[in-house]
Write an enzyme that holds these catalytic residues in place. Sequence first.
Site, mmCIF file in Angstrom:
data_model
loop_
_atom_site.group_PDB
_atom_site.id
_atom_site.type_symbol
_atom_site.label_atom_id
_atom_site.label_comp_id
_atom_site.label_asym_id
_atom_site.label_seq_id
_atom_site.Cartn_x
_atom_site.Cartn_y
_atom_site.Cartn_z
ATOM 1 N N HIS A 61 0.871 -1.167 0.027
ATOM 2 C CA HIS A 61 0.078 0.073 -0.045
ATOM 3 C C HIS A 61 0.920 1.322 0.015
ATOM 4 O O HIS A 61 2.001 1.083 0.219
ATOM 5 C CB HIS A 61 -0.764 0.022 1.042
ATOM 6 C CG HIS A 61 -1.848 -0.932 1.308
ATOM 7 N ND1 HIS A 61 -2.992 -0.681 1.973
ATOM 8 C CD2 HIS A 61 -2.181 -2.200 0.296
ATOM 9 C CE1 HIS A 61 -3.977 -2.122 1.908
ATOM 10 N NE2 HIS A 61 -3.288 -2.918 0.636
ATOM 11 N N GLU A 63 1.122 3.851 1.842
ATOM 12 C CA GLU A 63 1.536 4.023 3.186
ATOM 13 C C GLU A 63 2.719 3.198 3.433
ATOM 14 O O GLU A 63 3.727 3.698 4.152
ATOM 15 C CB GLU A 63 0.602 3.779 4.428
ATOM 16 C CG GLU A 63 -0.848 4.845 4.262
ATOM 17 C CD GLU A 63 -1.742 3.890 3.371
ATOM 18 O OE1 GLU A 63 -1.699 3.343 2.492
ATOM 19 O OE2 GLU A 63 -2.930 3.838 3.979
ATOM 20 N N CYS A 91 -5.848 1.834 6.142
ATOM 21 C CA CYS A 91 -6.564 0.450 6.585
ATOM 22 C C CYS A 91 -6.025 0.017 7.893
ATOM 23 O O CYS A 91 -4.769 0.451 8.140
ATOM 24 C CB CYS A 91 -6.125 -0.526 5.626
ATOM 25 S SG CYS A 91 -4.656 -1.196 5.181
ATOM 26 N N CYS A 94 -2.202 -0.692 7.750
ATOM 27 C CA CYS A 94 -1.209 0.449 7.543
ATOM 28 C C CYS A 94 -1.069 1.224 8.799
ATOM 29 O O CYS A 94 -0.014 1.935 9.133
ATOM 30 C CB CYS A 94 -1.852 1.484 6.446
ATOM 31 S SG CYS A 94 -1.574 0.616 4.832
#
Length: 163
Positions: A61, A63, A91, A94
Amino acid sequence: MQLAQHAATLSDEDFMREALRLAGQAALAGEVPVGAVVVKEGQIIGRGSNAPISRHDPSAHAEMMALRDAAQRIGNYRLVDCELFVTLEPCVMCVGAMFHARIARVVFGASDPKTGAAGSVFNLFEETRLNHHARIEGGVLAEECGNVLSDFFAMRRAQQKAA
């Protein structure tokens, strides 16, 4: 925009615009358009954009990519006194990584009503049983961040319909 300007002149919106630029790169690569930057003392020290499809990595992701970049640059997985700016509400995965890295502040653009762990589905930032907490702020350039995602998924639906 050149982000090497003096730190005092950069705002949350400036950092979010850089995250939006990275989200655009993700979209061009066929990834869900999410971008993130890690900032320390007013300077960007880490950048990331979504890459789970191209990297065959469910943890890639934006992040996570920005956290990895920042940690490599400073030579430490602890990112104390750093801020993370991301175009979409983070999420659970993360947020967990942000807590392990000791991120001090998280700023996001658009809310994520399906997987958001900063208030939309639940709020890990308010979970008192966890050993680290970060300040959280949502809604920075929310409309722009949301439009990038909406436009991407509209294009994707149109492509699927045409196929």
